[in-house]
Design a protein around this motif. Structure first.
Motif, PDB file in Angstrom:
ATOM      1  N   PRO A  77     -51.507 -78.811  39.994  1.00  0.00           N
ATOM      2  CA  PRO A  77     -52.309 -77.594  40.075  1.00  0.00           C
ATOM      3  C   PRO A  77     -52.594 -77.258  41.524  1.00  0.00           C
ATOM      4  O   PRO A  77     -52.986 -78.121  42.307  1.00  0.00           O
ATOM      5  N   LEU A  78     -52.377 -75.991  41.910  1.00  0.00           N
ATOM      6  CA  LEU A  78     -52.625 -75.594  43.285  1.00  0.00           C
ATOM      7  C   LEU A  78     -53.845 -74.687  43.366  1.00  0.00           C
ATOM      8  O   LEU A  78     -54.116 -73.925  42.437  1.00  0.00           O
ATOM      9  N   PRO A  79     -54.580 -74.755  44.461  1.00  0.00           N
ATOM     10  CA  PRO A  79     -55.794 -73.941  44.579  1.00  0.00           C
ATOM     11  C   PRO A  79     -55.472 -72.475  44.814  1.00  0.00           C
ATOM     12  O   PRO A  79     -55.842 -71.908  45.836  1.00  0.00           O
ATOM     13  N   ASP A  80     -54.791 -71.847  43.900  1.00  0.00           N
ATOM     14  CA  ASP A  80     -54.388 -70.463  44.046  1.00  0.00           C
ATOM     15  C   ASP A  80     -54.284 -69.832  42.652  1.00  0.00           C
ATOM     16  O   ASP A  80     -53.329 -70.078  41.930  1.00  0.00           O
ATOM     17  N   PRO A  81     -55.303 -69.071  42.259  1.00  0.00           N
ATOM     18  CA  PRO A  81     -55.362 -68.559  40.892  1.00  0.00           C
ATOM     19  C   PRO A  81     -54.140 -67.735  40.505  1.00  0.00           C
ATOM     20  O   PRO A  81     -53.673 -67.803  39.371  1.00  0.00           O
ATOM     21  N   ASP A  82     -53.600 -66.956  41.443  1.00  0.00           N
ATOM     22  CA  ASP A  82     -52.447 -66.131  41.131  1.00  0.00           C
ATOM     23  C   ASP A  82     -51.253 -66.976  40.746  1.00  0.00           C
ATOM     24  O   ASP A  82     -50.569 -66.732  39.769  1.00  0.00           O
ATOM     25  N   TYR A  83     -51.027 -68.006  41.556  1.00  0.00           N
ATOM     26  CA  TYR A  83     -49.924 -68.920  41.290  1.00  0.00           C
ATOM     27  C   TYR A  83     -50.131 -69.610  39.936  1.00  0.00           C
ATOM     28  O   TYR A  83     -49.210 -69.753  39.143  1.00  0.00           O
ATOM     29  N   GLU A  84     -51.364 -70.016  39.693  1.00  0.00           N
ATOM     30  CA  GLU A  84     -51.646 -70.755  38.465  1.00  0.00           C
ATOM     31  C   GLU A  84     -51.409 -69.902  37.217  1.00  0.00           C
ATOM     32  O   GLU A  84     -50.975 -70.393  36.192  1.00  0.00           O
ATOM     33  N   ARG A  85     -51.702 -68.603  37.312  1.00  0.00           N
ATOM     34  CA  ARG A  85     -51.526 -67.740  36.157  1.00  0.00           C
ATOM     35  C   ARG A  85     -50.046 -67.632  35.774  1.00  0.00           C
ATOM     36  O   ARG A  85     -49.698 -67.461  34.624  1.00  0.00           O
ATOM     37  N   ASN A  86     -49.180 -67.733  36.787  1.00  0.00           N
ATOM     38  CA  ASN A  86     -47.761 -67.534  36.514  1.00  0.00           C
ATOM     39  C   ASN A  86     -46.982 -68.836  36.451  1.00  0.00           C
ATOM     40  O   ASN A  86     -45.769 -68.850  36.415  1.00  0.00           O
ATOM     41  N   ARG A  87     -47.708 -69.949  36.502  1.00  0.00           N
ATOM     42  CA  ARG A  87     -47.006 -71.218  36.586  1.00  0.00           C
ATOM     43  C   ARG A  87     -46.270 -71.549  35.288  1.00  0.00           C
ATOM     44  O   ARG A  87     -46.794 -71.391  34.203  1.00  0.00           O
ATOM     45  N   GLN A  88     -45.028 -71.966  35.440  1.00  0.00           N
ATOM     46  CA  GLN A  88     -44.260 -72.437  34.299  1.00  0.00           C
ATOM     47  C   GLN A  88     -44.134 -73.940  34.424  1.00  0.00           C
ATOM     48  O   GLN A  88     -43.615 -74.437  35.408  1.00  0.00           O
ATOM     49  N   ARG A  89     -44.626 -74.654  33.424  1.00  0.00           N
ATOM     50  CA  ARG A  89     -44.514 -76.096  33.508  1.00  0.00           C
ATOM     51  C   ARG A  89     -43.200 -76.528  32.849  1.00  0.00           C
ATOM     52  O   ARG A  89     -42.805 -75.994  31.831  1.00  0.00           O
ATOM     53  N   VAL A  90     -42.535 -77.478  33.502  1.00  0.00           N
ATOM     54  CA  VAL A  90     -41.281 -77.997  32.973  1.00  0.00           C
ATOM     55  C   VAL A  90     -41.573 -79.362  32.376  1.00  0.00           C
ATOM     56  O   VAL A  90     -42.197 -80.196  33.016  1.00  0.00           O
ATOM     57  N   GLU A  91     -41.153 -79.577  31.165  1.00  0.00           N
ATOM     58  CA  GLU A  91     -41.370 -80.895  30.557  1.00  0.00           C
ATOM     59  C   GLU A  91     -40.160 -81.784  30.839  1.00  0.00           C
ATOM     60  O   GLU A  91     -39.027 -81.296  30.888  1.00  0.00           O
ATOM     61  N   TYR A  92     -40.415 -83.060  31.018  1.00  0.00           N
ATOM     62  CA  TYR A  92     -39.302 -83.977  31.260  1.00  0.00           C
ATOM     63  C   TYR A  92     -38.947 -84.705  29.979  1.00  0.00           C
ATOM     64  O   TYR A  92     -39.799 -85.289  29.321  1.00  0.00           O
ATOM     65  N   VAL A 136     -51.043 -86.338  36.697  1.00  0.00           N
ATOM     66  CA  VAL A 136     -50.841 -84.881  36.770  1.00  0.00           C
ATOM     67  C   VAL A 136     -50.133 -84.307  35.553  1.00  0.00           C
ATOM     68  O   VAL A 136     -50.502 -83.234  35.072  1.00  0.00           O
ATOM     69  N   THR A 137     -49.106 -84.999  35.062  1.00  0.00           N
ATOM     70  CA  THR A 137     -48.373 -84.431  33.925  1.00  0.00           C
ATOM     71  C   THR A 137     -49.273 -84.382  32.683  1.00  0.00           C
ATOM     72  O   THR A 137     -49.289 -83.390  31.962  1.00  0.00           O
ATOM     73  N   ILE A 138     -50.025 -85.458  32.466  1.00  0.00           N
ATOM     74  CA  ILE A 138     -50.930 -85.509  31.313  1.00  0.00           C
ATOM     75  C   ILE A 138     -52.041 -84.488  31.516  1.00  0.00           C
ATOM     76  O   ILE A 138     -52.452 -83.790  30.582  1.00  0.00           O
ATOM     77  N   GLN A 139     -52.525 -84.389  32.753  1.00  0.00           N
ATOM     78  CA  GLN A 139     -53.565 -83.425  33.076  1.00  0.00           C
ATOM     79  C   GLN A 139     -53.129 -82.011  32.703  1.00  0.00           C
ATOM     80  O   GLN A 139     -53.874 -81.261  32.065  1.00  0.00           O
TER      81      GLN A 139
END
Lengths: 313, 354
Positions: free
Chosen positions: A259-274, B188-191
């Motif tokens: 998580p980065l301290p940037d609300p704009d970035y966070e709203r558009n963040r796509q998480r990749v699952e491994y 972080v991933t779990i978070q």
């Protein structure tokens, strides 16, 4: 960054297995190899249980390695038996621990804690010299010399971590292993400690192995970064390169989770699952160099795919 | 939006051998329906104490609510008797604690721990409660809930335990969910998974969340509004965009500057010098002044009131007073503000000072 390409530490095929029962073995480190150059900061990241702390502890011989070897300035560290040689090596390599509450002996004064290394290595000839050296170190890490006669419980977390750093510096080491040195500290104090570590590196030409799970801080402090997953190194690259062009799916997933301290970035963040089953299993993966300095654990098929991926960018 | 909770001028102290520790010194905020309010601050800033007081979880003695009111559902929670509070705690207001390793009872099967609240508050039978518990475990994404319900906490990993704790907190469809650093102990991933889960659930249940953390990355991810606490007070409060892109309080500047962003190139981080004040003897004037390079003379004498920046944005710093000198915030913060001006996600005109 001025990194002379002189290898300070060479780790090759290091293994550390722990027996947990009669027939069960935990492979905490399962054959990892990397070099650390003089004057650089090498970051090691991964989730808890991936073996990053064990790696640090094995390098400094808090554990005896199951297999593989560690060379410091070309000399094999783990083969040493003679206590005289060991002492010389111990002086060159020091450690800063994660928990500033547990890593300082509550019954010793700060003076004795910091001077313990001086005593062991016979570095101060007279009590005055010892006292003077401790006071110098305290001031170097941003504490007062009046603090020397106090006990650890009288200090806050950030101050204790400074004492831990002073203790590591006391014997004039060349290489410091910092095992999550800021994880237990408040955000504003973290920055103080990181700045101090950077300053010390410049003044004393230190080399660091920086172990952490806070990826933005690791990127900030490290020149090169190794990513560990289940006891293996899956990717290694210059820190900018790693964040710009992550190749191994685990690295991508890890980076996408910060998580980065940037609300704009966070709203558009796509998480990749491994998903570990996505890998090509036709052969055992090997650690291969995709571009100079960028290493990924992969099979030959994946190797080609990664190369193409990099060319596209 | 409808206000669901109002906290007015809350003061909380702890009586210790060393004297009275003033942990919370006049905190005022409200919580709207369906929103997430993040409270950030260092350890000792009073963020946990404030929210524990909302559920009346402050052990007394040594702690006591000295002054102020907590208005919820027409009642002042600060004055309720323990018996009455038990009707609310765990039902309307529930808490997710920081450490999933210690907040579960190690000698109870997790099914029973989830059912406890259901049987007490919803007057369900055991069979009903059990099927609801299985539903809840499904909701929080735990595989095989029918089997796992009969297992003990030690048979779960850290992330799984936190899911169980969330299931317990959600059991009675609370109106307010207080999450006290729910992901600090996790990877972080779990978070990331747990944060996504909480956001999903909030969408479904429309509950309001108070989220306590010191990780600004997490705040940017979950919060609608942010309150920054220092030395027992809220020093700045506003929407998440206002706090991150147009911060006004030097302490907020310091917090934002002390975290590296992935593209930061500066040679050193802006560390806030010194350490937080001793709350046994809170300093006169602005408590942050001794660590504040922008401190004015008046900061040493008088505490700044809350200055209005916009309808949703307030900050307690004398720098916002009309007689205050114009001060340039640090480089890193200015860069953030530039982004704000471009996106125009809110207004901040100079001269709008009260």
């Amino acid at each position: 960054m001025t990194v002379t390409q002189e290898k300070l530490l060479e780790v090759s095929n290091l293994k550390q297995y722990f027996k947990t029962g009669r027939h069960s073995v935990v492979k905490a480190i399962d054959g990892i190899s990397f070099d650390i150059y003089k004057g650089e900061t090498f970051g090691l990241v991964g989730e808890s249980g991936c073996g990053k702390s064990t790696t640090g502890r094995t390098i400094i011989r808090l554990y005896d390695a199951t297999d593989g070897n560690v060379k410091f300035k070309g000399e094999d560290v783990h083969g040493k038996k003679n206590s005289q040689d060991l002492k010389k090596f111990n002086q060159k390599m020091q450690m800063i621990f994660q928990d500033p509450y547990a890593s300082l002996n509550p019954r010793m004064t700060v003076m004795d804690i910091i001077a313990e290394g001086l005593d062991v290595h016979g570095l101060s000839k007279t009590p005055q010299e010892r006292k003077q050296r401790v006071e110098e170190l305290l001031e170097r890490v941003g504490l007062n010399k009046e603090h020397a006669n106090r006990y650890p419980h009288e200090f806050s977390g950030g101050q204790r971590q400074r004492i831990g750093i002073a203790r590591a510096l006391a014997v004039d080491p060349e290489f410091i292993i910092a095992d999550e040195p800021i994880s237990a500290l408040d955000v504003s104090i973290q920055a103080q400690v990181v700045n101090l570590l950077k300053e010390l590196q410049e003044d004393h030409g230190l080399t660091y192995l920086f172990i952490a799970h806070d990826l933005s801080m690791v990127k900030y402090i490290s020149d090169r970064i190794g990513v560990m997953y289940f006891g293996k190194l899956v990717e290694l690259a210059d820190s900018d390169e790693l964040y710009k062009n992550p190749l191994h799916p685990y690295t991508k997933s890890l980076l996408s989770a910060i998580p980065l301290p940037d609300p704009d970035y966070e709203r558009n963040r796509q998480r990749v699952e491994y998903d570990p089953s996505q890998h090509d299993t036709s052969e055992e993966p090997e650690f291969r160099e995709i571009t100079p300095g960028h290493w990924v654990s992969c099979t030959s098929k994946e190797f080609e795919a990664y190369k193409q991926e990099l060319n596209k960018n | 939006m409808e206000k669901i909770l109002e906290v007015n001028d809350l003061h909380i102290s702890f009586d210790t051998y060393g004297g009275e520790v003033k942990a919370v010194r006049g905190v005022t905020f409200d919580l709207k329906k369906g929103e997430t309010l993040a409270i950030v601050g260092e350890s000792g800033s009073g963020k946990s104490v404030t929210t524990r007081a909302l559920a009346r979880l402050i052990p007394s003695p040594p702690g006591r609510i000295k002054q102020g009111e907590i208005l919820f559902d027409g009642k002042d929670l600060a004055k309720l008797k323990e018996k009455e509070m038990q009707q609310i705690r765990g039902k309307d207001i529930s808490t997710i604690f920081q450490d999933p390793m210690t907040s579960l009872n190690p000698t109870m099967k997790i099914g029973n721990q989830i059912m406890e609240g259901l049987i007490k508050h919803q007057k369900m039978s055991r069979a009903q409660a059990k099927s609801r518990a299985i539903e809840l475990l499904e909701l929080v994404g735990l595989p095989n809930p029918t089997e796992r319900i009969n297992q003990y906490p030690h048979q779960f990993s850290g992330g799984q335990r936190q899911r169980v704790v969330i299931a317990i907190a959600l059991a009675c469809n609370p109106k307010i969910l207080i999450a006290d650093e729910p992901t600090t102990a996790l990877d972080v991933t779990i978070q990331a998974q747990i944060l996504e889960l909480m956001k999903d659930i909030q969408k479904k249940t429309e509950s309001s969340i108070i989220f306590i953390t010191h990780d600004l990355g997490v705040v940017a991810n979950v919060a609608d509004r942010v309150a920054v606490m220092y030395a027992g007070k809220i020093v700045e409060i506003g929407t998440v965009d206002e706090i991150f892109y147009n911060p006004k309080h030097p302490y907020t500047w310091g917090l934002l500057g002390s975290m590296p962003t992935l593209d930061s190139t500066e040679d050193s981080l802006i560390a806030i010098p010194g350490s937080p004040p001793d709350m046994l003897k809170p300093p006169k004037g602005d408590a942050f002044a001794p660590r504040n390079e922008y401190a004015l003379e008046i900061d040493k004498e008088m505490e700044p009131p809350m200055f209005k920046v916009s309808d949703t944005h307030y900050a307690a710093t004398w720098l916002l007073h009309e007689y205050a000198p114009d001060i340039e915030p640090p480089e890193a913060v200015k860069r953030r503000m530039k982004g704000f001006a471009q996106t125009g996600a809110g207004e901040s005109k100079e001269g709008e000072r009260p």
